[in-house]
Motif scaffolding. Structure first.
Motif: not given
Length: 282
Positions: A45-52
């Motif tokens: 989730s952290t990696a996904f939010l970082s991309k956003i």
């Protein structure tokens, strides 16, 4: 049990200690496994939010909490989730306060993306956009809280049996609201909520729908084709529920009694000033 025997005889205390330890060890192994899964999900989730949120220069339409004569204005706007990602293009879209707008298009054409853009969630790449007023958004994928049905409706507000909509907004966005309800519920929602004369008829209503028979009731029709937005302004037709003669004819033809006649659902009929066919929701 030899590992816990002290004098060759297992005491009651030792047996209970063993049974308690087994239960504790079982809970520990289960918790340890769950912690590992939670940690992996947090990293994902952290990696996904970082991309956003990586691009600090991402821009969104202006959200003005104060209501205005014009609820939504999009001019030469392009919205996209990122490079080489799906995008939505809108040359001009204006929605006045109190208008009822239907949004139609094939699956995957960009209807939900346009709603996300209006809510200030989809980045704007070019153009100018603004939404004025408090927004109430009903997603096509509803979330249900692990509580009572009443709490899922009032969402922390004080209960009032006279209220039908607990979210007091200026702009209501309904993403495919009618697809999961039967004909009777659909009729009730359209007649009592969405169209002129409904409980929020003075508010701006934006409805994403596949129900073509609802389109003539709106002030504007927005169509999407592969992310391209087109707007058609129209004069909304009105609903008429006076079907006494038609139901009486059904009674004479079918030979049903008055009690059975009362159970026959009354479909909507477009105002007789128009030549459109009646809306059959039976």
């Amino acid at each position: 049990m030899s590992a816990i025997q002290s004098s060759g005889i297992s005491t009651y205390t030792e047996v209970m200690l063993l049974m308690g330890s087994i239960d504790s060890l079982t809970r520990f192994s289960t918790t340890a496994s769950a912690v590992g899964t939670i940690y992996a999900n947090i990293k994902k989730s952290t990696a996904f939010l970082s991309k956003i949120f990586a691009g600090s220069d991402s821009q969104y339409i202006q959200l003005n909490p104060e209501s205005n004569a014009m609820s939504a204005e999009l001019t030469d706007c392009t919205f996209s989730w990122g490079p080489d990602a799906f995008s939505v293009h809108c040359s001009l879209l204006t929605i006045a306060a109190g208008e009822f707008v239907t949004v139609v298009g094939r699956v995957g054409s960009g209807k939900s993306s346009l709603m996300s853009a209006l809510c200030g969630e989809m980045p704007i790449i070019s153009g100018q956009g603004r939404l004025s007023g408090r927004v109430g958004f009903v997603d096509q994928k509803p979330s249900v809280l692990n509580t009572t049905f009443c709490e899922n409706v009032i969402m922390g507000n004080e209960y009032d049996e006279e209220w039908a909509l607990y979210l007091k907004a200026d702009v209501y966005i309904f993403d495919d609201l009618l697809s999961a309800v039967d004909a009777h519920v659909e009729r009730h929602i359209v007649e009592n909520v969405l169209v002129a004369g409904g409980i929020i008829s003075t508010k701006t209503r934006i409805l994403v729908t596949h129900a073509e028979h609802v389109i003539p009731l709106s002030d504007k029709m927005v169509t999407l084709t592969d992310g391209q937005v087109q707007v058609v302004k129209q004069t909304p037709v009105h609903l008429s529920g006076d079907l006494t003669n038609e139901k009486a004819a059904q009674s004479d033809d079918a030979g049903v009694n008055a009690q059975e006649l009362a159970k026959i659902p009354e479909p909507f009929v477009i105002h007789p000033d128009y030549d459109d066919p009646p809306l059959r929701w039976t």
